[in-house]
Design a protein around this motif. Structure first.
Motif, PDB file in Angstrom:
ATOM      1  N   GLY A  62     -39.791 -12.708  60.510  1.00  0.00           N
ATOM      2  CA  GLY A  62     -40.351 -11.941  61.604  1.00  0.00           C
ATOM      3  C   GLY A  62     -39.543 -11.966  62.882  1.00  0.00           C
ATOM      4  N   ARG A 107     -39.151 -20.076  64.240  1.00  0.00           N
ATOM      5  CA  ARG A 107     -38.877 -19.112  63.160  1.00  0.00           C
ATOM      6  C   ARG A 107     -37.423 -19.222  62.698  1.00  0.00           C
ATOM      7  NH1 ARG A 107     -42.936 -15.253  62.621  1.00  0.00           N
ATOM      8  NH2 ARG A 107     -44.452 -15.451  64.288  1.00  0.00           N
ATOM      9  N   ALA A 120     -50.897 -19.928  65.697  1.00  0.00           N
ATOM     10  CA  ALA A 120     -51.532 -19.122  64.654  1.00  0.00           C
ATOM     11  C   ALA A 120     -50.506 -18.227  63.977  1.00  0.00           C
ATOM     12  CB  ALA A 120     -52.653 -18.290  65.254  1.00  0.00           C
ATOM     13  N   GLN A 121     -49.613 -17.639  64.757  1.00  0.00           N
ATOM     14  CA  GLN A 121     -48.601 -16.747  64.174  1.00  0.00           C
ATOM     15  C   GLN A 121     -47.684 -17.499  63.217  1.00  0.00           C
ATOM     16  OE1 GLN A 121     -46.437 -15.009  67.352  1.00  0.00           O
ATOM     17  NE2 GLN A 121     -48.184 -13.882  68.176  1.00  0.00           N
ATOM     18  N   ASN A 147     -49.441 -18.352  60.021  1.00  0.00           N
ATOM     19  CA  ASN A 147     -49.516 -17.178  59.154  1.00  0.00           C
ATOM     20  C   ASN A 147     -48.193 -16.935  58.458  1.00  0.00           C
ATOM     21  OD1 ASN A 147     -52.056 -16.893  60.024  1.00  0.00           O
ATOM     22  ND2 ASN A 147     -51.646 -15.178  61.408  1.00  0.00           N
ATOM     23  N   GLU A 198     -47.892 -19.159  55.567  1.00  0.00           N
ATOM     24  CA  GLU A 198     -48.748 -18.755  54.446  1.00  0.00           C
ATOM     25  C   GLU A 198     -48.185 -17.538  53.732  1.00  0.00           C
ATOM     26  OE1 GLU A 198     -52.656 -18.554  56.304  1.00  0.00           O
ATOM     27  OE2 GLU A 198     -53.125 -20.320  55.077  1.00  0.00           O
ATOM     28  N   GLU A 199     -47.702 -16.563  54.510  1.00  0.00           N
ATOM     29  CA  GLU A 199     -47.121 -15.369  53.889  1.00  0.00           C
ATOM     30  C   GLU A 199     -45.943 -15.746  52.995  1.00  0.00           C
ATOM     31  OE1 GLU A 199     -45.951 -12.811  57.028  1.00  0.00           O
ATOM     32  OE2 GLU A 199     -48.018 -12.373  57.632  1.00  0.00           O
ATOM     33  N   GLN A 212     -56.428 -28.266  57.234  1.00  0.00           N
ATOM     34  CA  GLN A 212     -57.418 -27.782  56.274  1.00  0.00           C
ATOM     35  C   GLN A 212     -57.183 -26.314  55.962  1.00  0.00           C
ATOM     36  OE1 GLN A 212     -61.260 -26.992  57.575  1.00  0.00           O
ATOM     37  NE2 GLN A 212     -62.115 -26.940  55.510  1.00  0.00           N
ATOM     38  N   HIS A 213     -56.799 -25.565  56.989  1.00  0.00           N
ATOM     39  CA  HIS A 213     -56.549 -24.148  56.793  1.00  0.00           C
ATOM     40  C   HIS A 213     -55.384 -23.920  55.836  1.00  0.00           C
ATOM     41  CE1 HIS A 213     -56.283 -19.920  57.848  1.00  0.00           C
ATOM     42  NE2 HIS A 213     -54.971 -20.093  57.873  1.00  0.00           N
ATOM     43  N   MET A 214     -54.376 -24.770  55.941  1.00  0.00           N
ATOM     44  CA  MET A 214     -53.151 -24.572  55.177  1.00  0.00           C
ATOM     45  C   MET A 214     -53.222 -25.109  53.756  1.00  0.00           C
ATOM     46  SD  MET A 214     -50.560 -23.151  56.692  1.00  0.00           S
ATOM     47  CE  MET A 214     -49.210 -23.737  55.665  1.00  0.00           C
ATOM     48  N   SER A 215     -53.949 -26.235  53.551  1.00  0.00           N
ATOM     49  CA  SER A 215     -53.680 -27.000  52.332  1.00  0.00           C
ATOM     50  C   SER A 215     -54.793 -26.953  51.301  1.00  0.00           C
ATOM     51  CB  SER A 215     -53.388 -28.462  52.681  1.00  0.00           C
ATOM     52  OG  SER A 215     -53.562 -28.715  54.030  1.00  0.00           O
TER      53      SER A 215
END
Ligand SMILES: Nc1ncnc2c1ncn2[C@@H]1O[C@H](COP(=O)(O)OP(=O)(O)O)[C@@H](O)[C@H]1O
Ligand SMILES: [Mg+2]
Lengths: 359, 322
Positions: B140, B160, B189-190, B193, B196-197, B217-220
């Motif tokens: 990105g 990045r 947050a970006q 994401n 994850e992408e 928790q969100h990631m794993s």
């Protein structure tokens, strides 16, 4: 940019801290423009040079040094005298041209001028052997500057190699190498310089005969050996310290995680980041080498006669100091100008390039 | 498909020798007998207070530090000093500090291109440039900025660049060492994401280190909780958050900030008493006992080992709660 949005990922939990992109305001064009101005693309080098040229003292010393260098390069081509030869008129040695004050002519020369010959003026007068003093001072400055330059180069190369190995390898290697440095550092350097010059003169005297190096003179060579043996330790310490601090940066670790070999890490990551400090201290090393050379020549351990150096010229002038004081003034002024300019330039470089002094 | 995990860490130990004064040397057990596995395309979250050894686990696993003891298997093969260079292409790392992790004297193109240079992953200059542009766009970033220096980018952009550099060798596993904790919340947050992408697109496995439980928790899929060099609880992410068993995990979860002030007021917060022992003078027995409400004499004798409490959920405690 890409098309992700914080809202598009499903929230796994209500408690989540994920932000709602809708709550953010778009930056206005004016704000974006402001960002672009702040981020004007400058490299580290350009930025440093700009700062250097804003420093009046550094600029003046740079100009003075350039003038001196241009003079010592061009003068021997214009001035028709040689540093080692008596003045001759129509193929005859002019013995009356001893110890002339600046811009005066000897009787023989005056006669020749009357006969319509062009005689180049003796800008600084002549010495006690009827040699043009200006050209001798010019050659003296040449010798002093090249000694300063090459001695600093030797110091740089040895110090850089030694310091990088100690700093990069670390551990026991570092411990042993730095103890060697400590021992050399603790030697009284002036005494060592004198002792080494005397000893090397004896040792090298015969073996050099007939080689190219002989024209340099054993004193000159022993001077370089002394620099090579003694004066690199300061540089080695500096380089080691720089490398130790740069080594802890995560980009070095990242390079190792990529599988980079040590040589590559030193070349691409460590040296470029300590280069400015090394260049600055080399610039500051030059005047100290010139000073040491002048000092050694002054006490008679420097360059071989008839080759002049600023120090030996100053020494020679002592014998008739009261009668011809200008003979001390010219070489002394030369030493002062060169050493002062290099020091001021080095300081300017440090202010412009040393990141620790910035912001 | 192979039936062994992608990354298998067994009894990993990393002891640093620290000089306390001229003569005495002390051992700092930064990582003490840590074992876990990570499957293909999976994310294991690693949480714990700062200083508990998370970074050291990640770096020792990649042999950036030489392990004191223990083994790491990648794709079923034992990693040794001799063959590690072969695996550098499979395992990468993204660092915590986006400032010190990029060389200030290199342009974005050179930073991202360095792994390509090292492993000779291109034949022509044009191929190199295209690969770099592709990587840069993948994370990105704008490929028009190739010739800019690292200091000309913002923190998020720098992170990045760090991700693009890690991706350049096409790794199958990335250690993400608190990759978002140095960034602004909106940028966090970006970046998450983006991670994850990339995982969805490329099937990369992550060891995702963080001290923020919600991010982890969100990631794993699974979470491991560390305390002073040891894993005290490991299990499926939702189970760790909803049914924590170790008293330390419970206190961590009770400290998660709640967006709803009413709910927050009702919740019982566990505030830890007592001192964290110095990692240089670790007490006998359970390292957590000095701060534990349930500690008994038993805890002072032998350090508890990980025991299964439910399927895939292990805890190292003599008095598991709940
Ligand atoms: N290179 C090192 N030498 C000595 N001690 C270290 C080194 N790296 C880390 N430590 C120590 O190991 C412990 C764990 O550090 P770290 O892994 O960075 O923790 P975390 O990443 O969880 O904050 C700390 O007490 C730290 O001081
Ligand atoms: Mg850390």
């Amino acid at each position: 940019m890409s098309n992700y949005s914080a809202d598009m990922i499903p929230k796994k939990r209500l408690l989540s801290l994920q932000l709602d992109a809708a709550k953010f305001e778009r930056a206005s064009d004016a704000e974006k423009e402001q960002h672009d101005v702040m981020r004007e693309s400058t490299t580290f080098f350009k930025d440093g040079m700009r700062k250097l040229f804003k420093n009046p003292l550094a600029v003046i010393s740079l100009v003075v040094l350039l003038l001196i260098i241009v003079t010592i390069v061009i003068a021997p081509m214009i001035v028709p005298y040689k540093y080692s030869e008596m003045i001759t008129i129509n193929g005859k040695r002019d013995r009356s041209a001893k110890n002339l004050p600046p811009f005066t002519y000897s009787q023989m020369e005056l006669k020749a001028i009357e006969e319509g010959q062009e005689i180049f003026p003796h800008i600084f007068g002549t010495d006690e052997l009827s040699r043009d003093y200006f050209i001798r001072v010019v050659y003296g400055a040449r010798v002093s500057l090249s000694v300063g330059f090459f001695a600093s180069l030797i110091v740089l190369i040895i110090g850089l190699l030694f310091g990088s190995i100690a700093g990069y390898a670390g551990g026991k290697v570092d411990l042993v190498l730095m103890r060697i440095v400590d021992v050399i550092y603790s030697l009284p350097d002036t005494l060592m310089v004198i002792l080494l010059s005397v000893v090397l003169d004896q040792v090298l005297g015969q073996s050099l005969q007939g080689t190219v190096l002989a024209s340099l003179g054993t004193n000159m060579i022993s001077l370089f050996v002394v620099f090579g043996l003694l004066y690199w330790v300061g540089m080695a310490r500096l380089v080691r310290g720089q490398i130790l601090s740069i080594k802890t940066n995560e980009y070095v670790l990242a390079a190792r995680a990529m599988g980079a070999k040590s040589g590559r890490i030193i070349r691409k990551h460590i040296l470029p980041n300590c280069m400015s400090v090394i260049i600055i201290s080399t610039a500051l090393q030059i005047p100290s080498a010139i000073f040491t050379e002048s000092f050694l020549s002054f006490i008679g351990l420097g360059v071989q006669a008839p080759m002049p150096s600023l120090g030996s010229l100053a020494n020679a002038s002592r014998q008739a100091l009261q009668a011809y004081p200008y003979k001390l003034v010219f070489p002394a002024l030369g030493i002062c100008l060169i050493v002062l300019s290099f020091n001021l330039l080095g300081d300017g470089l440090r202010d412009a390039f040393d990141p620790k002094l910035r912001r | 498909m192979s039936n062994h995990p992608l990354v298998d860490v067994r009894h990993l130990k990393q002891y640093f020798t620290v000089k306390s004064d001229m003569l005495t040397k002390l051992q700092l057990k930064a990582v003490d007998d840590v074992s876990f596995t990570i499957n293909q395309g999976e994310t294991l979250g690693l949480v714990g207070e700062s200083g508990c050894g998370k970074t050291t686990v990640g770096r020792t696993l990649l042999r950036l530090y030489k392990p004191t003891a223990g083994e790491v298997y990648f794709d079923g093969n034992l990693i040794t000093d001799d063959n590690i260079n072969h695996y550098r292409k499979d395992m990468q790392i993204v660092f915590q500090d986006p400032y010190s992790s990029l060389n200030p004297r290199m342009t974005m193109a050179d930073i991202v291109g360095e792994p390509l240079d090292i492993h000779g992953l291109y034949k022509t200059k044009a191929e190199r440039r295209d690969k770099i542009a592709e990587l840069v766009q993948l994370v990105g970033l704008n490929s028009d900025h190739m010739r800019r220096y690292a200091h000309e980018f913002s923190g998020g952009q720098r992170q990045r660049i760090g991700i693009a550099r890690a991706l350049a060798v096409n790794p199958r596993f990335i250690v993400c060492d608190e990759p978002v904790s140095a960034l602004d919340v909106s940028i966090q947050a970006q970046i998450i994401n983006t991670f994850e992408e990339l995982q969805a697109k490329l099937g990369i496995a992550y060891l995702f280190i963080a001290h923020d439980l919600l991010v982890v928790q969100h990631m794993s899929q699974r979470i491991a909780v560390m305390y002073l060099g040891k894993i005290v609880e490991i299990g499926p992410a939702d189970e760790i958050i909803e049914h924590p068993v170790h008293p330390y995990t419970q206190s961590l979860i009770s400290a998660i900030p709640l967006p709803d002030p009413n709910a927050a007021r009702k919740r019982h917060r566990i505030i830890l008493q007592g001192d964290v022992p110095s990692p240089l003078h670790m007490p006998e027995g359970c390292p957590f006992r000095s701060r534990c409400r349930y500690a008994t004499e038993e805890c002072a004798k032998v350090c508890p080992t990980l025991e299964e409490v439910s399927s895939g959920h292990q805890v190292a405690c003599y008095h598991p709660q709940g």
